[in-house]
Write a protein that holds these residues in place. Structure first.
Motif, PDB file in Angstrom:
ATOM      1  N   VAL A  13       0.841  -1.201   0.000  1.00  0.00           N
ATOM      2  CA  VAL A  13       0.000   0.000   0.000  1.00  0.00           C
ATOM      3  C   VAL A  13       0.877   1.251   0.000  1.00  0.00           C
ATOM      4  CG1 VAL A  13      -1.664   1.335   1.369  1.00  0.00           C
ATOM      5  CG2 VAL A  13      -1.983  -1.134   1.074  1.00  0.00           C
ATOM      6  N   LEU A  14       1.902   1.265   0.843  1.00  0.00           N
ATOM      7  CA  LEU A  14       2.799   2.420   0.900  1.00  0.00           C
ATOM      8  C   LEU A  14       3.513   2.646  -0.426  1.00  0.00           C
ATOM      9  CD1 LEU A  14       4.376   2.044   4.454  1.00  0.00           C
ATOM     10  CD2 LEU A  14       2.872   3.871   3.663  1.00  0.00           C
ATOM     11  N   GLU A  15       4.024   1.571  -1.034  1.00  0.00           N
ATOM     12  CA  GLU A  15       4.690   1.702  -2.330  1.00  0.00           C
ATOM     13  C   GLU A  15       3.741   2.262  -3.382  1.00  0.00           C
ATOM     14  OE1 GLU A  15       6.195  -2.214  -3.086  1.00  0.00           O
ATOM     15  OE2 GLU A  15       8.102  -1.792  -2.094  1.00  0.00           O
ATOM     16  N   THR A  16       2.521   1.787  -3.371  1.00  0.00           N
ATOM     17  CA  THR A  16       1.525   2.281  -4.329  1.00  0.00           C
ATOM     18  C   THR A  16       1.279   3.767  -4.118  1.00  0.00           C
ATOM     19  OG1 THR A  16       0.486   0.098  -4.356  1.00  0.00           O
ATOM     20  CG2 THR A  16      -0.811   1.935  -5.206  1.00  0.00           C
ATOM     21  N   LYS A  17       1.124   4.175  -2.868  1.00  0.00           N
ATOM     22  CA  LYS A  17       0.888   5.587  -2.572  1.00  0.00           C
ATOM     23  C   LYS A  17       2.107   6.427  -2.961  1.00  0.00           C
ATOM     24  CE  LYS A  17      -2.488   4.991   1.118  1.00  0.00           C
ATOM     25  NZ  LYS A  17      -2.804   5.199   2.538  1.00  0.00           N
TER      26      LYS A  17
END
Length: 85
Positions: A13-17
């Motif tokens: 999720v963090l990488e996507t954001k």
């Protein structure tokens, strides 16, 4: 296992954001790219420095061994030949 899965899911999720933020900010992307290049250069420099330090230690070991051998030969000579004249 649940903990690891949760951590991995959160990282995704963090990488996507981060990808969304970076793609929306060209200046941010340029800074990230520059940081990655600088980090790579720093790692290479650190590896080279460690290699040089290892060589210094190896050379110092050889010098120490050589000096120790010379001192032992001198001590042997002094002990065995001090009465010969």
């Amino acid at each position: 296992m649940d903990f690891q899965r949760e951590v991995l899911d959160r990282m995704i999720v963090l990488e996507t954001k981060m990808d969304v933020v970076i793609s929306g900010c060209p200046t941010c992307k340029a800074k990230v790219d520059a940081s990655e290049i600088a980090l790579t250069k720093t790692i290479e420099s650190t590896k080279a420095a460690h290699h040089r330090i290892d060589e210094v230690y190896k050379t110092a070991g050889y010098i120490s061994a050589g000096i120790g051998l010379i001192l032992q030969v001198i001590a042997f000579a002094v002990q065995n030949f001090k009465g010969v004249h």
